[in-house]
Design a protein around this motif. Structure first.
Motif, PDB file in Angstrom:
ATOM      1  N   UNK A   1      41.852 -81.335  77.300  1.00 50.99           N
ATOM      2  CA  UNK A   1      40.567 -81.500  76.827  1.00 50.99           C
ATOM      3  C   UNK A   1      39.933 -82.763  77.529  1.00 50.99           C
ATOM      4  N   UNK A   2      40.283 -83.009  78.645  1.00 53.26           N
ATOM      5  CA  UNK A   2      39.711 -84.132  79.810  1.00 53.26           C
ATOM      6  C   UNK A   2      40.219 -85.689  78.993  1.00 53.26           C
ATOM      7  N   UNK A   3      41.503 -85.561  78.443  1.00 53.43           N
ATOM      8  CA  UNK A   3      42.240 -86.720  78.394  1.00 53.43           C
ATOM      9  C   UNK A   3      43.320 -86.788  79.243  1.00 53.43           C
TER      10      UNK A   3
ATOM     11  N   UNK B   1      37.911 -83.309  67.311  1.00 58.56           N
ATOM     12  CA  UNK B   1      38.109 -82.038  68.044  1.00 58.56           C
ATOM     13  C   UNK B   1      39.183 -82.260  68.997  1.00 58.56           C
ATOM     14  N   UNK B   2      39.935 -81.097  69.279  1.00 54.55           N
ATOM     15  CA  UNK B   2      40.789 -81.226  70.500  1.00 54.55           C
ATOM     16  C   UNK B   2      41.911 -82.312  70.206  1.00 54.55           C
ATOM     17  N   UNK B   3      42.266 -82.785  69.007  1.00 52.94           N
ATOM     18  CA  UNK B   3      42.868 -83.740  68.900  1.00 52.94           C
ATOM     19  C   UNK B   3      44.537 -83.404  69.173  1.00 52.94           C
ATOM     20  N   UNK B   4      44.751 -81.998  68.916  1.00 54.58           N
ATOM     21  CA  UNK B   4      46.040 -81.651  69.291  1.00 54.58           C
ATOM     22  C   UNK B   4      46.407 -81.722  70.761  1.00 54.58           C
TER      23      UNK B   4
ATOM     24  N   UNK C   1      49.865 -86.174  65.270  1.00 54.88           N
ATOM     25  CA  UNK C   1      49.076 -86.124  64.034  1.00 54.88           C
ATOM     26  C   UNK C   1      49.692 -86.600  62.908  1.00 54.88           C
ATOM     27  N   UNK C   2      50.892 -85.890  62.389  1.00 48.64           N
ATOM     28  CA  UNK C   2      51.493 -86.524  61.075  1.00 48.64           C
ATOM     29  C   UNK C   2      51.627 -87.898  61.037  1.00 48.64           C
TER      30      UNK C   2
ATOM     31  N   UNK D   1      44.717 -78.509  63.740  1.00 51.31           N
ATOM     32  CA  UNK D   1      44.793 -77.769  64.806  1.00 51.31           C
ATOM     33  C   UNK D   1      43.774 -76.789  65.043  1.00 51.31           C
ATOM     34  N   UNK D   2      42.880 -76.396  63.960  1.00 49.62           N
ATOM     35  CA  UNK D   2      42.003 -75.321  63.969  1.00 49.62           C
ATOM     36  C   UNK D   2      40.973 -76.011  64.811  1.00 49.62           C
ATOM     37  N   UNK D   3      40.805 -77.403  65.313  1.00 50.97           N
ATOM     38  CA  UNK D   3      39.608 -77.783  66.075  1.00 50.97           C
ATOM     39  C   UNK D   3      40.045 -77.758  67.629  1.00 50.97           C
ATOM     40  N   UNK D   4      41.052 -77.250  67.651  1.00 50.55           N
ATOM     41  CA  UNK D   4      41.568 -76.872  69.312  1.00 50.55           C
ATOM     42  C   UNK D   4      40.551 -75.872  69.830  1.00 50.55           C
TER      43      UNK D   4
END
Lengths: 252, 360
Positions: free
Chosen positions: B92-94, B274-277, B291-292, B332-335
């Motif tokens: 996600x461009x990170x 968004x796209x944190x995963x 994330x946990x 995860x649903x924000x991926x």
């Protein structure tokens, strides 16, 4: 088709040329007329210290506290000229490295009594993305990490400086609220603008006054000013005192 | 009669000549007509920041030039580091799986590279918000000695001398002229057009998918416990907050360095979830890996002694271990895998990507 006589040929060539000139004049006439309605104010900045023109690196100067120093860089922005009821939104980056620092402003003819300019870059241009010309970030007058222009830059060396390599580095910037270091520099000076002529005003920039003006700065105490804040603002309060009018020409 | 014909011919030639002079900047290839491009605003989203494209109208050609520059390692001092080196599409461009990113000559950055998407809705860039416009953002990585390490003069000179760019500049701006303003505007057209709005969450909101029971519970927890800062639909409110992270080894005080206000000590920009995963590790210095673990930070590990700790976080966020899992599954649903796979954002044929990944 009859053969043309020498005289007729010459006449035709002449006619063609005349036509060409006529078209040329017709096409350019609106621009010509417009230019002719205005006159030019030429502002020339001469940078001095100790009463001598500033020479970068080679010459040594002293301030009012007897501290000696040399100058490696001296640059500042001047823009948003106000003359009578006209605002001219152009910028000049005055730079001691240049032979000449001048700007030509187109003005309505008439008599004027005051003018002013902004020392620095207006806040809108500090928040509107990539600029070009004098405001191009390539001019090395731009803070990248905390977006904004360096309005006034002085770099040099002095034995009195306690900073690394005895350096002096003043990068005076900041445009927001109390951190704003831009200052409007005002002049009272009668001058006249005549249609199609140039009136030249020579402005003296006396660097002696940056050290000793409304506020006083010793190199020993303040060799560095690289961030926004109160020191930068106090230095900016000396900006007006740097400038004086040396000469106002008649329109020519 | 003849002289009149001649004068007409001369006039036509003359006017044509003027037209040609006017068209000179189009390199004589017909009128300069870039194709306008529209930023799609997903349904229910706010308007983008007003001044992002105000003085930089989006065009297909500007976007293409920006993309070429984005993937060009030649903009860096050693030719190895492009924008895309630290902003990888598949992450996600990170920078994937990196707390800090790599600059030229084995240097390391001091902050975690954020994902690049939905930038047109962003008012301030950087973790401390020091950059106030998308167009001037690239000046930082370009010149930072621990990123691309190059001078602006050299970048312009290199782009000028690369003949492959000429047609791109002509197409985007009407002439071959290369300057910093054009480079920055083209880059902003590319990065500002990257939109991420097609995750499972978005599909659920559009009625095209449904959450699992676990995800749905997580969404409810999110709305109660997290949405105060990570506001929908962008999943950030673009504010700066002190989230109880300690002062790190770089002595990074965050927002305070920009505003000079001690009340802004250790405040950092609220990142989008968004796209944190894909954008792990987390926080401004990448010091929390999963994330946990981030949720655990908010449950029990915040520096509650800091008087600047955000009022919304005082007392911590209370979640059971089950709830922690449910919240994780919601995140995860924000991926948005359509972002990471969209060819529109990928390098085009003919762009040679620098092989830098093995250095990582």
């Amino acid at each position: 088709m009859r053969k043309l006589k020498q005289g007729e040929r010459k006449f035709q060539v002449m006619m063609r040329r005349t036509n060409l000139y006529l078209i040329f004049i017709l096409l350019l006439s609106p621009a010509w007329g417009w230019a002719q309605n205005e006159g030019t104010l030429r502002l020339v900045f001469s940078l001095e210290a100790n009463g001598k023109p500033i020479q970068l690196r080679d010459s040594s100067y002293h301030n009012g506290f007897g501290e000696n120093y040399t100058i490696n860089k001296l640059k500042f922005y001047a823009g948003q000229w106000i003359l009578g009821d006209q605002l001219i939104d152009e910028y000049l980056l005055v730079n001691a490295a240049l032979e000449e620092n001048k700007i030509d402003l187109s003005l309505q003819p008439g008599k004027y009594n005051q003018f002013s300019f902004l020392l620095g870059v207006d806040s809108i241009r500090n928040v509107s993305g990539a600029q070009d010309g004098p405001l191009d970030p390539m001019n090395d007058m731009f803070w990248t990490w905390n977006t904004g222009y360096i309005m006034f830059k002085l770099e040099g060396n002095s034995p009195q400086s306690t900073a690394d390599l005895n350096r002096i580095e003043w990068h005076i910037g900041g445009f927001k609220g109390p951190l704003n270091v831009t200052r409007r520099i005002r002049f009272d000076a009668p001058f006249e603008i005549v249609k199609g002529a140039i009136t030249e005003i020579q402005l003296k920039v006396d660097l002696d006054k940056i050290w000793k003006g409304k506020n006083e700065f010793k190199i020993a105490n303040d060799p560095m000013c690289m961030v926004m804040g109160s020191l930068a603002n106090k230095i900016a309060d000396n900006f007006q005192g740097l400038f004086s009018i040396r000469n106002v020409s008649v329109p020519k | 009669m003849k002289s009149i014909t001649a004068s007409i011919i001369i006039s036509v030639i003359f006017i044509f000549g003027i037209a040609l002079t006017g068209a000179e900047k189009n390199e004589g290839k017909g009128p300069f007509k870039p194709r306008p491009m529209k930023l799609e605003i997903p349904k229910g989203w706010p308007q983008p920041e007003k001044n992002v494209f105000d003085n930089n109208p989006l065009t297909v050609e500007g976007f293409m030039l920006g993309k070429r520059l984005f993937y060009d390692g030649n903009l860096s001092k050693d030719g190895q580091v492009s924008c895309a080196s630290c902003h990888q599409q598949f992450a996600a461009f990170a920078t994937f799986d990196h707390d800090l990113s790599h600059g030229v000559a084995n240097t390391l950055t001091t902050r975690n590279a954020p994902g690049l998407f939905n930038l047109a809705w962003k008012k301030e860039m950087h973790w401390d918000g020091g950059v106030n416009h998308l167009e001037v953002q690239p000046l930082n990585p370009m010149t930072a000695p621990n990123e691309m390490g190059e001078t602006l003069d050299n970048i312009v000179a290199k782009v000028k001398s690369d003949t492959a760019y000429r047609r791109f500049f002509v197409a985007a701006f009407g002439s071959q002229k290369v300057n910093m303003q054009r480079i920055l505007k083209a880059l902003a057209q590319f990065t500002g057009s990257i939109v991420s709005a097609n995750s499972k969450y978005d599909k659920v909101m559009r009625g095209e998918a449904v959450f699992t029971a676990y995800e749905l519970k997580g969404y409810e927890l999110f709305k109660q416990k997290c949405a105060g800062c990570h506001r929908e639909p962008l999943f950030t409110d673009h504010s700066f907050r002190n989230n109880g992270m300690p002062l790190n080894r770089f002595k990074d005080i965050g927002r305070q360095a920009i505003t000079l206000n001690p009340a802004d000590s250790l405040k950092f920009l609220v990142p989008s979830l968004r796209n944190a995963q894909l954008t792990f590790p987390y926080m401004h210095d990448g010091s929390i890996y999963s994330i946990p673990q981030v949720i655990e930070h908010y449950r029990s590990k915040m520096n509650t002694a800091d008087p600047n700790l955000d009022p919304l976080l005082r007392g911590g966020i209370h979640l059971s271990l089950l709830e922690k899992n449910q919240l994780t599954y919601f995140i995860y649903t924000l991926t948005d895998s359509s972002l990471t796979k969209d060819k529109k954002y990928a390098p085009d044929n003919g762009i040679i990507m620098q092989q830098t990944f093995d250095n990582h």
